[in-house]
Every structure is written in C-alpha cells, then in structure tokens.
Design a protein around this motif. Structure first.
Motif, short mmCIF file in Angstrom:
data_model
loop_
_atom_site.label_atom_id
_atom_site.label_comp_id
_atom_site.label_asym_id
_atom_site.label_seq_id
_atom_site.Cartn_x
_atom_site.Cartn_y
_atom_site.Cartn_z
N ALA A 29 7.51 -0.49 0.94
CA ALA A 29 6.05 -0.41 0.90
C ALA A 29 5.48 -0.21 2.30
N LEU A 87 3.41 3.04 3.86
CA LEU A 87 2.11 2.88 4.51
C LEU A 87 2.12 3.45 5.93
N LEU A 95 0.16 6.99 -0.01
CA LEU A 95 -0.66 5.83 -0.38
C LEU A 95 -0.47 5.47 -1.85
N LEU A 96 -0.35 6.48 -2.72
CA LEU A 96 -0.09 6.20 -4.12
C LEU A 96 1.29 5.57 -4.32
N THR A 97 2.26 5.99 -3.53
CA THR A 97 3.58 5.36 -3.57
C THR A 97 3.51 3.91 -3.12
N PHE A 98 2.74 3.66 -2.08
CA PHE A 98 2.54 2.28 -1.61
C PHE A 98 1.93 1.41 -2.71
N ILE A 99 0.92 1.93 -3.39
CA ILE A 99 0.28 1.18 -4.47
C ILE A 99 1.28 0.94 -5.60
N LYS A 100 2.08 1.96 -5.92
CA LYS A 100 3.07 1.82 -7.00
C LYS A 100 4.13 0.77 -6.67
N ILE A 147 3.73 -1.88 -4.58
CA ILE A 147 3.12 -3.22 -4.55
C ILE A 147 2.70 -3.69 -5.95
N PHE A 148 2.14 -2.78 -6.73
CA PHE A 148 1.70 -3.11 -8.08
C PHE A 148 2.51 -2.29 -9.08
N ILE A 162 1.17 -0.64 -12.67
CA ILE A 162 0.28 0.51 -12.75
C ILE A 162 1.10 1.78 -12.94
#
Length: 93
Positions: free
Chosen positions: A43, A47, A80-85, A87-88, A91
């Motif tokens: 992650a 970022l 950024l979408l990979t980072f969100i995926k 961490i969460f 989703i």
C-alpha cells in the motif's frame, strides 16, 4: 535531451521517494504472503508511486504538454485506486 538540474528541490524529492520506494519494495518482497507488513508495504509503495507520478503530471501541466500530463495523471489515479483496494479490500472496482 533536456538539461537535468540535479540541484532542484523537485528532483531531490523524487530521488528520495524513489530510494524509499525501492527499500519498501524489498521489504514487501521478503515478507511472507498475507502478512500485515507485506500488505502495508504494498500500500505504501503504491502511494509513493502515485506521488512521484503526480509530481511529473503537475510539471507537465505547467509546461502545457497535454499528452504526457494525461498519461502521468492516469497512472497516478490508477495507483491511488490500487492503494484504496489494498487498504479496503471489501470495495470492488
């Protein structure tokens, strides 16, 4: 080839982020699969790459070079979408 100013603040910022990204990638690859350390290393790496690509996109926007700007911005958003995926994970994109 354009003149590379190694004393500029943006160049030094990118080099320091790149060195940090290499260290985090090594840590991520040496940890066992599924460990929290590997997850957060991936992650953080995503970022950092997004930040580096974002600085390139911003620089190309100031130079009004639209094709490189859009490419760097797209890669930055995808990171950024990979980072969100990471961490969460619940989703779905």
């Amino acid at each position: 080839m354009e003149d590379l100013n190694i004393h500029s603040k943006m160049f030094q910022f990118r080099v320091s982020l790149s060195v940090l990204a290499i260290i985090i990638a090594i840590v991520g690859f040496t940890q066992p699969v599924g460990s929290y350390t590997q997850t957060y290393a991936r992650a953080t790496l995503s970022l950092l790459l997004s930040t580096v690509m974002g600085t390139y996109a911003f620089e190309r926007l100031q130079e009004k070079k639209w094709l490189p700007f859009s490419a760097y911005a797209l890669v930055s958003v995808l990171n950024l979408l990979t980072f969100i995926k990471i961490i969460f994970p619940i989703i779905h994109f």
